[in-house]
Motif scaffolding. Structure first.
Motif, PDB file in Angstrom:
ATOM      1  N   ARG A  20      -0.734 108.212 -55.823  1.00 57.71           N
ATOM      2  CA  ARG A  20      -2.090 108.516 -55.359  1.00 57.71           C
ATOM      3  C   ARG A  20      -2.123 109.731 -54.441  1.00 57.71           C
ATOM      4  NH1 ARG A  20      -3.120 102.428 -55.239  1.00 57.71           N
ATOM      5  NH2 ARG A  20      -4.454 102.146 -57.066  1.00 57.71           N
ATOM      6  N   ASP A  68       0.875 109.016 -44.370  1.00 57.63           N
ATOM      7  CA  ASP A  68      -0.224 108.193 -44.878  1.00 57.63           C
ATOM      8  C   ASP A  68       0.289 106.849 -45.384  1.00 57.63           C
ATOM      9  OD1 ASP A  68      -2.060 110.193 -44.349  1.00 57.63           O
ATOM     10  OD2 ASP A  68      -1.926 111.054 -46.360  1.00 57.63           O
ATOM     11  N   ILE A  69       1.416 106.891 -46.115  1.00 55.57           N
ATOM     12  CA  ILE A  69       1.993 105.653 -46.653  1.00 55.57           C
ATOM     13  C   ILE A  69       2.423 104.736 -45.515  1.00 55.57           C
ATOM     14  CG2 ILE A  69       3.871 104.686 -48.044  1.00 55.57           C
ATOM     15  CD1 ILE A  69       3.852 107.295 -49.651  1.00 55.57           C
ATOM     16  N   CYS A  86       1.582 104.483 -53.963  1.00 51.47           N
ATOM     17  CA  CYS A  86       1.017 105.379 -52.943  1.00 51.47           C
ATOM     18  C   CYS A  86       1.406 106.828 -53.213  1.00 51.47           C
ATOM     19  CB  CYS A  86       1.491 104.953 -51.554  1.00 51.47           C
ATOM     20  SG  CYS A  86       0.732 103.433 -50.926  1.00 51.47           S
ATOM     21  N   GLU A 141       5.087  99.359 -54.214  1.00 52.05           N
ATOM     22  CA  GLU A 141       3.905  99.726 -53.440  1.00 52.05           C
ATOM     23  C   GLU A 141       3.990 101.170 -52.972  1.00 52.05           C
ATOM     24  OE1 GLU A 141       2.933  95.274 -51.561  1.00 52.05           O
ATOM     25  OE2 GLU A 141       3.948  96.818 -50.369  1.00 52.05           O
ATOM     26  N   GLU A 152      -0.644 103.082 -44.136  1.00 50.50           N
ATOM     27  CA  GLU A 152      -1.266 102.168 -45.090  1.00 50.50           C
ATOM     28  C   GLU A 152      -0.460 100.886 -45.272  1.00 50.50           C
ATOM     29  OE1 GLU A 152      -2.611 102.372 -49.793  1.00 50.50           O
ATOM     30  OE2 GLU A 152      -2.707 104.176 -48.545  1.00 50.50           O
ATOM     31  N   ARG A 203      -0.403 110.246 -51.583  1.00 47.81           N
ATOM     32  CA  ARG A 203      -0.269 109.991 -50.158  1.00 47.81           C
ATOM     33  C   ARG A 203       0.969 110.693 -49.603  1.00 47.81           C
ATOM     34  NH1 ARG A 203      -4.494 107.634 -51.756  1.00 47.81           N
ATOM     35  NH2 ARG A 203      -5.070 105.504 -51.160  1.00 47.81           N
ATOM     36  N   ASP A 247      -7.396 101.047 -54.997  1.00 48.31           N
ATOM     37  CA  ASP A 247      -6.393 101.027 -53.942  1.00 48.31           C
ATOM     38  C   ASP A 247      -6.165  99.605 -53.474  1.00 48.31           C
ATOM     39  OD1 ASP A 247      -6.469 103.691 -54.213  1.00 48.31           O
ATOM     40  OD2 ASP A 247      -6.876 104.167 -52.112  1.00 48.31           O
TER      41      ASP A 247
END
Length: 260
Positions: free
Chosen positions: A204, A210-211, A201, A197, A214, A206, A255
């Motif tokens: 993408r 941010d990770i 991220c 996971e 999220e 991140r 996402d």
């Protein structure tokens, strides 16, 4: 070519922030002079050496111990891509930033797969070059998420489709080689679910913060997961994680979704 040996600090002297030691590799003496002029005003960046050919890089790295190598791509003799691949294959290698233009996307991708921490355009403003050198020395790639996605998507769109195997009545079909997507998914299969996971991220674009938000993790936990991912996959930086996730096709999913 000029070079400066590593500075010695007198015993008992207060420890000021150590400058980032930079090796500039470019076959154009005017470019090297321009970089020296641009970077000379930065107190925390020191150009310790220059080279005009990738063949000179290993010996200079051994002697000067730079933190970052600013590497041109097109050079006579050993080009920057080959020099980057050779350098990053060595243990304890300095970070590498390639100098290029947007007209060489495939070459940039090759450099990133070899372990370069990112790239800079030759017309990048001086302040941004200094900031990029600092970031790379601190362990952060100099590719924004938008540029990363643009680069990978551009190369993926231009990649030629494999030619169909030719079969004859008297000969069995040749076994097909695993696709890049299959190989990437096989490598990612060795990750734990949470590491996977986090890898998606990273792909993408991140940031660690941010990770953390999220996935409901702490930032130190995210950093630990990223370090484990790099170690398990034998990668050098977050850009390579992003490239592998891209090759696996996981960025094609919305996402929050994943594919086994």
């Amino acid at each position: 070519m000029t070079s400066t040996p590593p500075p010695a600090r007198p015993p008992g002297q207060p420890s000021d922030p150590t400058p980032v030691r930079l090796l500039v590799v470019d076959d154009d003496p005017l470019v090297r002079a321009g970089l020296a002029l641009m970077l000379g005003g930065a107190e925390d960046v020191e150009i310790v050496g220059e080279a005009a050919d990738g063949a000179e890089v290993p010996a200079l790295v051994d002697r000067l111990a730079p933190d970052v190598v600013l590497m041109d791509i097109r050079m006579p003799g050993v080009d920057g891509l080959t020099a980057t691949e050779r350098l990053r294959a060595r243990p304890g290698a300095p970070e590498v930033v390639v100098l290029t233009t947007f007209h060489a996307d495939e070459q940039v991708l090759r450099a990133l797969r070899a372990g370069a921490a990112g790239f800079l355009l030759k017309d990048t403003p001086p302040a941004e070059i200094v900031a990029a050198v600092r970031r790379v020395a601190a362990g952060d790639p100099v590719l924004s998420p938008a540029v990363t996605r643009r680069l990978m998507s551009h190369v993926a769109e231009r990649a030629p489709a494999p030619a169909p195997a030719q079969e004859t009545p008297d000969a069995p079909a040749a076994p097909r080689s695993p696709s890049r997507r299959t190989l990437a998914r096989e490598r990612l299969a060795g990750l734990a679910e949470r590491e996977r996971e986090v890898a998606v991220c990273v792909g993408r674009g991140r940031s660690n913060a941010d990770i953390a938000r999220e996935l409901y993790l702490s930032v130190p936990t995210v950093k630990t997961h990223v370090s484990r991912i790099l170690a398990k996959l034998g990668l050098n930086n977050r850009v390579q994680i992003a490239l592998l996730v891209h090759d696996a096709g996981l960025l094609d999913l919305p996402d929050g979704e994943d594919s086994a």
